[in-house]
Design a protein around this motif. Structure first.
Motif, short mmCIF file in Angstrom:
data_model
loop_
_atom_site.label_atom_id
_atom_site.label_comp_id
_atom_site.label_asym_id
_atom_site.label_seq_id
_atom_site.Cartn_x
_atom_site.Cartn_y
_atom_site.Cartn_z
N VAL A 66 53.19 53.64 28.74
CA VAL A 66 53.46 53.41 29.89
C VAL A 66 52.32 52.86 30.74
N VAL A 67 51.20 53.55 30.58
CA VAL A 67 49.85 53.15 31.38
C VAL A 67 49.32 51.90 30.87
N SER A 68 49.49 51.69 29.54
CA SER A 68 48.78 50.35 29.28
C SER A 68 49.67 49.22 29.59
N SER A 69 51.18 49.23 29.55
CA SER A 69 52.00 48.05 29.88
C SER A 69 52.06 47.87 31.28
N HIS A 70 51.80 49.08 32.12
CA HIS A 70 51.72 48.91 33.64
C HIS A 70 50.52 49.11 34.45
N ALA A 71 49.46 48.95 33.74
CA ALA A 71 48.20 49.17 34.22
C ALA A 71 47.80 48.33 35.66
N VAL A 72 48.39 47.04 35.90
CA VAL A 72 48.29 46.45 36.96
C VAL A 72 48.82 46.88 38.17
N ASP A 73 50.31 47.29 37.90
CA ASP A 73 51.09 47.80 38.78
C ASP A 73 50.71 49.22 39.32
N ILE A 74 49.96 50.16 38.38
CA ILE A 74 49.54 51.33 38.69
C ILE A 74 48.20 51.28 39.45
N LEU A 75 47.40 50.24 39.26
CA LEU A 75 46.27 49.87 40.12
C LEU A 75 46.64 49.51 41.46
N HIS A 76 47.57 48.75 41.56
CA HIS A 76 48.05 48.36 42.76
C HIS A 76 48.52 49.68 43.63
N ASN A 103 38.45 43.54 37.10
CA ASN A 103 38.04 42.60 38.06
C ASN A 103 38.40 43.30 39.37
N GLU A 104 39.46 43.70 39.62
CA GLU A 104 39.92 44.46 40.80
C GLU A 104 39.09 45.79 41.16
N VAL A 105 38.99 46.56 39.97
CA VAL A 105 38.28 47.98 40.25
C VAL A 105 36.75 47.43 40.50
N MET A 106 36.18 46.49 39.93
CA MET A 106 34.88 46.40 40.33
C MET A 106 34.75 45.77 41.73
N GLN A 107 35.77 45.22 42.24
CA GLN A 107 35.63 44.90 43.60
C GLN A 107 35.83 45.94 44.75
N VAL A 108 36.64 47.02 44.28
CA VAL A 108 36.98 48.13 45.11
C VAL A 108 35.68 49.12 45.00
N VAL A 109 35.03 49.17 43.85
CA VAL A 109 33.67 50.19 43.65
C VAL A 109 32.42 49.56 44.19
N SER A 110 32.52 48.33 44.41
CA SER A 110 31.23 47.69 45.02
C SER A 110 31.02 48.17 46.28
N GLN A 111 32.02 48.78 47.05
CA GLN A 111 31.87 49.34 48.50
C GLN A 111 31.40 50.78 48.43
N TYR A 112 31.51 51.49 47.21
CA TYR A 112 31.12 52.95 47.11
C TYR A 112 29.67 53.12 46.95
N GLY A 113 29.35 54.53 47.21
CA GLY A 113 28.07 55.00 47.05
C GLY A 113 27.72 55.14 45.64
N LEU A 114 26.52 55.69 45.13
CA LEU A 114 26.19 55.80 43.89
C LEU A 114 26.88 56.60 43.24
N ASP A 115 27.35 57.93 43.59
CA ASP A 115 28.07 58.89 42.75
C ASP A 115 29.35 58.50 42.60
#
Length: 922
Positions: free
Chosen positions: A422-432, A470-482
């Motif tokens: 389920v996680v593999s087939s709906h990864a993008v939906d879960i990310l959203h 790609n979407e995750v990298m856009q999000v985490v670029s705003q995070y701190g180091l930890d």
């Protein structure tokens, strides 16, 4: 006295074993004829008796009865095994609860918990005729204000209450048992010390479980036995209400009535949950009562108490073989509403949860975690889809994640329990769904991280992986180091498996950008360590890792144990694939090893980690190979001696390596003698810094052999003198209480005597300067008589060998002449050898007489006699000495001693025909 002439070549030939040719090599393949012969033998043996292989025999103990293709034993024990697994999981979960939320030693107890602070045994004051209504009057026992009690006292009092309930029950005082159980359940109403509440929940529910088991057994006994003990029936495991007699049903109904009359809602729910399985005695569908109890929990105002009450509902639901997950889904939806109310409260100026609210959410988290496990336990894909729809996350089975946002903490544990497919087939939906569920009840970075970890469990389509990353990298670029490290570390395996080099480069650039110019905290170091170790584990060649952009720069930013662990992985990887020859790689590994050495307390070698680090550094030095660049390798050894001086074993290897370099250079014949001298000088300087005189002695001797190989006689003499000086300053205790093995010293001196056969005598300091130094050493040491006697024998054998016209072996270097050539025909040389030997013999015979042990004295006499008979002609000067030694051996040993008999036989064979010695004859 006269030395016996020896022909070593003839002696070697006469003592060599006679050799005969073999038709077939023992390790070669057998001939076809022998194979046929073996086959015929096997046929004959198989015809006579059937072959029995014990390894293939059936195991009678492991056999099971199979009926219609099914194992009856597994069928009968399937439910029991499942229940045992669930009970083990619950036991582990309770232990986790108590460890996760530690509390201070002192606990503030409110008036609701006065049962804990009250002394005395309650059941002793009770009467079986007491009305149950009195149990509900909590005002009688309340005390104003709060009291303080230690955590240990609180826990001890609960254990006492459990014992009191058990004793009252077995004393047929079940009213008191119920009364005390209600008081225990009332403790769960007190959430004033929130961090202690999980521990209180574990202890209290343990008491309630005990009560529930006792009630179950009592009603079961009522159903199976009459009042006079007559057995009525045996209820099957899957019995129904129709199988239960009326008397048992009335008793069961009475218990539910007593519990239903409890005034407070929370104790009433807990007590009914404790006896929940007993509904099987009354109704055919007992699991239906769960939904009613779930509805009752909505009347609990305290969020913490309500969450743990729902947790207990989930646990007690496991008691039913086929429980309805719908009740548990209702529990999750209700907890979601509680979380929503908490998150909708006013936030701080920075938009973050207050610490108290975060603490409350953390305390409630285990309830969500366990309930989710119960819901998705062994659920099929269709059931998973139905659960998601009922949780409000999907509109239908076809659109599972198209509903409203989810509470972050609920989403986290939902994502943890979802099937991998389920996680593999709906990864993008879960990310959203994660992106739109940002309600501060849980750190969003942990949900992004969990999605990455779940995706690593199964190979997904590259398009899906690329879109998610790609979407995750856009999000985490705003995070701190930890937070950045926590998320990207989870997706690193996916990037490496799919060779997403561009994303990997972006991650390393992001790490360097966030880490530069700041002090890296411990949590951040742990994240960096995990990322770098994963990179090292993925690549096979270290050069590929070093070529990654910013890898070495990130490593330089690390410090402490995390850097040490990464350095150890690097060294392990470098030495696993053979020798290290690239100069750039060698320099990088040297710097990494030096930093690891400086960060390690190598003085405390009892620590396993320190031993591992020292071993890896030593292994790296061993695996470095500069090829024909001997000067470069010697310079490397010099650097290692300065950088890794604390590793004693490494210093020993450095001497071996230096001597090996000198030997290689001599064999190649392309290197000047000055390089060999440099190697020997390196060894001479290094050896004194090595702990342990035994190691020093052997290294001095090894280096002396190398010097002799190179024709450096003066260096060889100096090294031998250093070895003898080392022996003179020898500490027999070597810094410990265990005395050094004298056999190792004896072995060294014998080896030294063997080397002296090749070393030419120096007339300037005396031809026999070194043997005399050994004799002087013997007289100055308090060694045992047996050890001294063997050393004297070694010197006698050395003198006899040096007196020969042809030595048994010579130095390889052509310019080094042996003593047989240097002093050929020189009578003064032989005379000096005889003079030294006569003095040694006198000391030897006197030493044997001083030996207090009779058996040792006899053995020493025989050893000395054999040595003398092998070294000298048996003339009138030597025979008396041998006769005296044989007489001593006869007095000390048995006449049938084989060593004595063989020695006498040897003397008889070597006696001149005219000589007669009655002492020797038997």
């Amino acid at each position: 006295m006269e030395f016996k002439p020896r022909n070593y070549v003839a002696e070697a030939q006469s003592h060599a074993l006679r050799r005969t040719g073999a038709d077939l090599h023992p390790l070669s393949s057998p001939s076809p004829r022998s194979i046929l012969r073996q086959a015929d033998d096997h046929v004959e043996s198989s015809n006579s008796e059937e072959f029995f292989d014990p390894l293939r025999a059936p195991n009678s103990k492991a056999s099971a009865v199979i009926v219609d293709g099914q194992d009856l034993e597994s069928i009968s024990s399937g439910n029991e095994d499942s229940i045992q697994v669930q009970m083990k999981e619950w036991t582990s979960f309770k232990r986790f609860l108590m460890q996760r939320f530690p509390v201070s030693k002192m606990i503030s107890v409110s008036s609701m918990s006065n049962t804990i602070v009250r002394s005395g045994k309650a059941y002793e004051k009770s009467s079986t005729s007491m009305h149950l209504e009195e149990l509900d009057d909590i005002e009688k026992s309340s005390e104003e204000g709060a009291k303080a009690i230690t955590r240990q006292e609180y826990v001890s009092r609960l254990h006492e209450l459990k014992d009191e309930i058990n004793r009252a029950w077995h004393a047929e005082d079940r009213v008191t048992s119920l009364k005390l159980s209600i008081k225990v359940a009332r403790l769960l109403m007190d959430t004033s010390v929130s961090n202690f509440y999980p521990t209180l929940f574990v202890l209290a529910t343990d008491v309630l479980d005990m009560l529930g088991d006792m009630v179950w057994e009592r009603i079961r006994q009522k159903a199976e036995f009459a009042e006079d003990g007559t057995k009525l029936c045996s209820l099957p495991e899957n019995f129904g209400a129709s199988d239960v007699c009326v008397d048992a049903k009335e008793t069961c109904y009475n218990w539910f009535c007593k519990v239903g009359s409890i005034r407070e809602l929370l104790p009433r729910i807990y007590l009914e949950l404790a006896i929940l399985p007993c509904w099987r005695f009354l109704i055919e569908q007992p699991a239906e009562s769960l939904q009613r109890l779930v509805m009752m929990t909505r009347g609990l105002a305290d969020p913490l108490a309500s969450a743990y009450c729902r947790l207990y509902i989930a646990y007690r639901a496991l008691k039913f073989p086929m429980y309805d997950t719908g009740s548990l889904i209702t529990c999750v939806n209700d907890i979601k509403l509680v979380f929503t109310r908490i998150s909708s409260a006013k936030e701080t100026a920075h938009g973050c949860f207050a610490d108290s609210k975060r603490s409350l959410v953390g305390l409630m988290e285990p309830a969500i975690e366990f309930i989710m496990k119960c819901i998705f336990n062994d659920a099929s894909l269709r059931q998973v889809g139905q659960v998601l729809v009922e949780l409000g996350l999907g509109r239908s089975q076809e659109e599972l994640f198209g509903g409203s946002p989810c509470v972050s903490i609920v989403l986290h544990h939902l994502l943890k329990e979802l099937p991998t497919d389920v996680v593999s087939s709906h990864a993008v939906d879960i990310l959203h769904l994660i992106k739109c569920s940002n309600d501060y009840s849980y750190d969003q970075c942990l949900n992004y991280r969990l999605l990455g970890l779940r995706l690593c469990e199964q190979i997904s389509e590259i398009g899906t992986v690329d879109a998610v990353v790609n979407e995750v990298m856009q999000v985490v670029s705003q995070y701190g180091l930890d937070e950045y490290l926590k998320v990207v570390e989870a997706y690193l395996d996916i990037l490496l498996q799919n060779q997403m080099d561009g994303q990997l480069k972006t991650i390393l650039e992001g790490i360097l950008k966030l880490a530069c110019g700041k002090v890296i905290a411990e949590d951040e170091l742990a994240g960096l360590q995990s990322i770098l170790v994963k990179l090292l584990s993925h690549f096979k060649d270290l050069e590929n890792v070093f070529s990654l952009n910013h890898f070495l720069q990130i490593l330089d930013l690390m410090h402490g144990s995390s850097r040490s662990i990464v350095s150890m992985h690097i060294l392990d990887m470098a030495t696993r694939n053979g020798y290290v020859r690239d100069p750039t790689t060698i320099q990088l590994l040297f710097e990494i090893s030096q930093a690891l050495h400086d960060d390690t307390d190598l003085a405390n070698m009892k620590n396993d980690d320190n031993q591992q680090q020292a071993r890896l550094i030593s292994l790296f030095v061993r695996m470095v190979d500069h090829g024909a660049e001997y000067e470069g390798h010697l310079a490397f050894l010099v650097e290692c001696r300065g950088a890794f001086g604390s590793i004693i074993e490494l210093k020993e290897f450095l001497v071996h390596s230096s001597n090996c370099l000198a030997t290689k250079a001599l064999k190649d014949g392309k290197t000047h003698l000055s390089f060999v001298k440099s190697c020997i000088a390196f060894s001479e300087v290094t050896i004194p810094s090595i702990l342990g005189h035994i190691k020093q002695l052997h290294l001095y001797l090894e280096t002396a052999e190398v010097a002799l190989l190179g024709g450096l006689v003066s260096h060889c003499d100096g090294l031998i003198d250093s070895a003898i000086s080392c022996l003179q300053s020898f500490d027999w205790m070597e810094g410990s209480r265990v005395a050094v093995d004298s056999d190792r010293i004896l072995s060294f001196i014998r080896k030294l005597c063997s080397l002296l056969v090749m070393v030419p005598g120096n007339p300037e300091v005396g031809i026999l300067h070194i043997p005399k130094s050994i004799l002087s050493l013997i007289h100055s040491q308090s060694w045992s008589p047996r050890m001294k006697a063997r050393i004297f024998c070694a010197i006698v054998s050395l003198s006899a060998t040096l007196s020969q016209g042809r030595l048994p072996y010579h130095a390889v270097h052509p310019e080094i002449l042996g003593n047989d050539l240097l002093f050929f025909g020189d009578s003064s040389y032989v005379h000096e050898l005889l003079s030294l030997t006569e003095s040694v013999l006198q000391n030897l015979v006197g030493l044997i007489e001083q030996e207090p042990s009779q058996a040792a004295r006899g053995s020493m006499s025989l050893e000395a006699c054999n040595c003398i008979a092998s070294s000298f002609k048996l003339n009138e000067h030597v025979l008396p000495i041998c006769s005296k030694l044989i007489e001593t051996a006869k007095l000390c040993l048995s006449p049938n001693d084989k060593y004595l008999m063989s020695t006498i036989s040897f003397l008889d064979k070597n006696l001149p025909i005219a000589a007669v010695s009655p002492a020797i004859a038997i």
